[in-house]
Scaffold this active site. Structure first.
Site, PDB file in Angstrom:
ATOM      1  N   GLU A   1      -2.316  39.152  -7.115  1.00  0.00           N
ATOM      2  CA  GLU A   1      -2.527  39.888  -8.366  1.00  0.00           C
ATOM      3  C   GLU A   1      -3.732  39.372  -9.133  1.00  0.00           C
ATOM      4  OE1 GLU A   1      -2.084  40.717 -12.720  1.00  0.00           O
ATOM      5  OE2 GLU A   1      -2.165  38.802 -11.654  1.00  0.00           O
TER       6      GLU A   1
ATOM      7  N   ASP B   1       1.022  34.376  -7.125  1.00  0.00           N
ATOM      8  CA  ASP B   1      -0.245  33.630  -7.115  1.00  0.00           C
ATOM      9  C   ASP B   1      -0.662  33.263  -8.528  1.00  0.00           C
ATOM     10  OD1 ASP B   1      -0.808  36.382  -7.659  1.00  0.00           O
ATOM     11  OD2 ASP B   1      -2.926  36.032  -7.219  1.00  0.00           O
TER      12      ASP B   1
END
Length: 515
Positions: free
Chosen positions: A209, A144
């Site tokens: 994350e 991400d």
């Protein structure tokens, strides 16, 4: 007569004190000089019995190089944005999963590699070793990215994957799709060559994350815990190769993060009686709060240089400095206070010597002629390894020193434990030797990671967590961290051969270019 005798005794005493001081000074200088020229930070780098000297060749053909660069560009084009913990681009994350299966067919079809999806979008890979007595290790990355708008001043659209003057531009080129694609590309090459490691390893790709990793990394850890897995070490993103970035250092240095800072978000709020601007009180809620915030900024938390791994960082690099800096860096037992005060002058180095204070949000008032009854500010603290969240909160209360200001911890966690980095540390030495094997011109040192990574969730699986990505930074590159080099000797990713006879297990072709 008595006065003259007393004066002589005093003079004799002062002479003894002076000579003693000179003697101590000479001894200290002699010890410091000996240490300056005898400090050996590379002890323990002799070949370990667990290493195999013959590695799988890391050669990447021109066709492979072209394809792996295309893979990275395609990964950048998929906008896997994390806006908030419960606001992710699910469509893009699903697309990224299909992308991985398509560009790494050997990994996904090999009977040797076990793959599973965790929490809908994260990926866990497991390659068992031929020797089940050897403890596995794990490589981490995340897929991400944070939001990006073209209006933010990008040289190319943030999800274009455009190549300009030898650089690939886009969100995720450095944080952290280069690692995700690089690790799986390495595994793809190894599977194609029939590689079977002696030591098994895991690969974990988290999907959230950037918003804490609470659904991705945390659930991967829970799954591994349920299976009784423990790890020899974990390697995640973090620090990098710095070339010309540290003033006075001769040559590039690879910093391996052995811990990372903690974090605390604190809300300061003030409630007061509402009123009209035509009849204002002596202090408004905004004024009281502004005073508290100003005190926090003007009274930074204490310098803690030498109480974390930052002292070891400079001691490991001492031999790469010229005199007189070499003398100072070799003797931080003597010069730590001096170096700490020097480092606090720059925001970049100040972050390594103390818990930092950043006022990031301030709210108060809705109309120019109304005295607001409420004002609030949010302050983010990045906590030095020598402190805890509770200790920082006590210091904040002491600095604010105003009962009218409510202080509330919104979220926070303590710094991570410092992982071992001595000559007996398998994970650290493996990474260090790999770096030196690929880049013999660099120095290697332990370091403090000032940002946070998914690796902080893995402390129940191992005590040895390291944070390093083989990205080569020149001065100014950190201000252009939205790009990755495609060629050239000054900015490159490491094609790292992890020794694997009883140790490594994976040749990390993290480089998206071979130079």
């Amino acid at each position: 007569m008595t006065g003259r005798s007393g004066g002589a005794k005093l003079l004799a005493f002062l002479r003894i004190v002076f000579l003693s001081f000179i003697l101590v000074l000479v001894v200290v200088l002699l010890a410091a000089t000996i240490r300056t020229f005898s400090l050996d930070v590379n002890s323990g780098l002799q070949l370990g019995k667990w290493e195999r000297t013959a590695n799988i060749p890391a050669h990447i053909s021109a066709a492979q190089r072209k394809q792996l660069l295309a893979n990275l560009k395609e990964a950048i084009k998929i906008p896997t944005v994390s806006f908030a913990e419960n606001d992710l681009n699910a469509t893009a994350l699903q697309e990224f999963g299909r992308f991985l299966e398509r560009v790494f067919p050997a990994v996904f079809s090999s009977p040797l590699v076990k793959h599973e999806v965790v929490s809908n979008y994260s990926h866990l890979f497991w390659m068992p070793g031929s020797d089940s007595s050897l403890q596995s290790y794990m490589l981490l990355a995340h897929i991400d990215v944070v939001p990006a708008m073209e209006s933010d001043g990008w040289d190319a659209p943030p999800f274009s994957g455009a190549e300009i003057d030898g650089f690939i531009y886009g969100r995720g080129t450095i944080d952290d799709k280069h690692s995700a694609v690089g690790i799986l590309q390495a595994l793809e090459y190894l599977v194609e060559r029939g590689y079977v490691p002696r030591r098994g390893f895991y690969v974990g790709l988290g999907h959230d994350e950037e918003v804490g990793g609470h659904n991705g990394a945390k659930n991967i850890v829970k799954l591994l815990e349920s299976r009784g897995v423990s790890l020899a070490f974990v390697m995640d993103e973090g620090l990098a190769v710095l070339d010309g970035v540290i003033s006075g250092l001769q040559g590039p240095v690879a910093l391996i993060g052995v811990t990372e800072k903690g974090q605390a978000t604190v809300k300061l709020s003030v409630s007061a009686l509402p009123g009209h601007s035509s009849m204002p009180p002596s202090e408004t809620s905004i004024g009281i709060l502004a005073g508290a915030v100003t005190r926090l900024e003007k009274n930074p938390l204490p310098i803690l240089f030498g109480y974390g791994p930052e002292r070891s960082t400079f001691e490991h690099l001492a031999y790469k400095f010229a005199l007189p800096l070499k003398f100072i860096m070799s003797n931080l037992w003597l010069f730590s206070p001096l170096l700490g005060r020097i480092m606090q002058r720059s925001p970049e180095t100040n972050a390594f010597v103390r818990t930092t204070t950043a006022v990031s949000m301030f709210h108060g008032g809705v109309k120019v002629n109304i005295i607001p009854p409420y004002a609030e500010a949010f302050v983010n603290f990045r906590i030095h390894p020598a402190q805890t969240v509770q200790e920082v909160l006590e210091l904040i209360r002491g600095v604010v020193d105003d009962e009218r200001v409510n202080i509330e911890l919104m979220e926070g966690f303590d710094p991570l434990p410092v992982s071992s980095y001595d000559e007996e540390s398998f994970g650290y030495q493996l990474i260090k030797k790999t770096v030196l094997d690929m880049f013999p011109q660099v120095a290697v040192a332990p370091g403090l990671c000032i940002g946070n990574t998914d690796s902080r969730h893995y402390t129940t699986l191992t005590k040895n967590i390291y944070r390093f990505a083989p990205v080569w930074f020149k001065p100014g590159d950190t201000k252009s961290s939205s790009r990755t080099a495609t060629s050239g000797s000054c900015r490159r990713h490491m094609a790292a051969s992890m020794s694997c006879e009883a140790g490594g297990g994976l040749t990390l072709h993290r480089c998206l270019t071979e130079t």
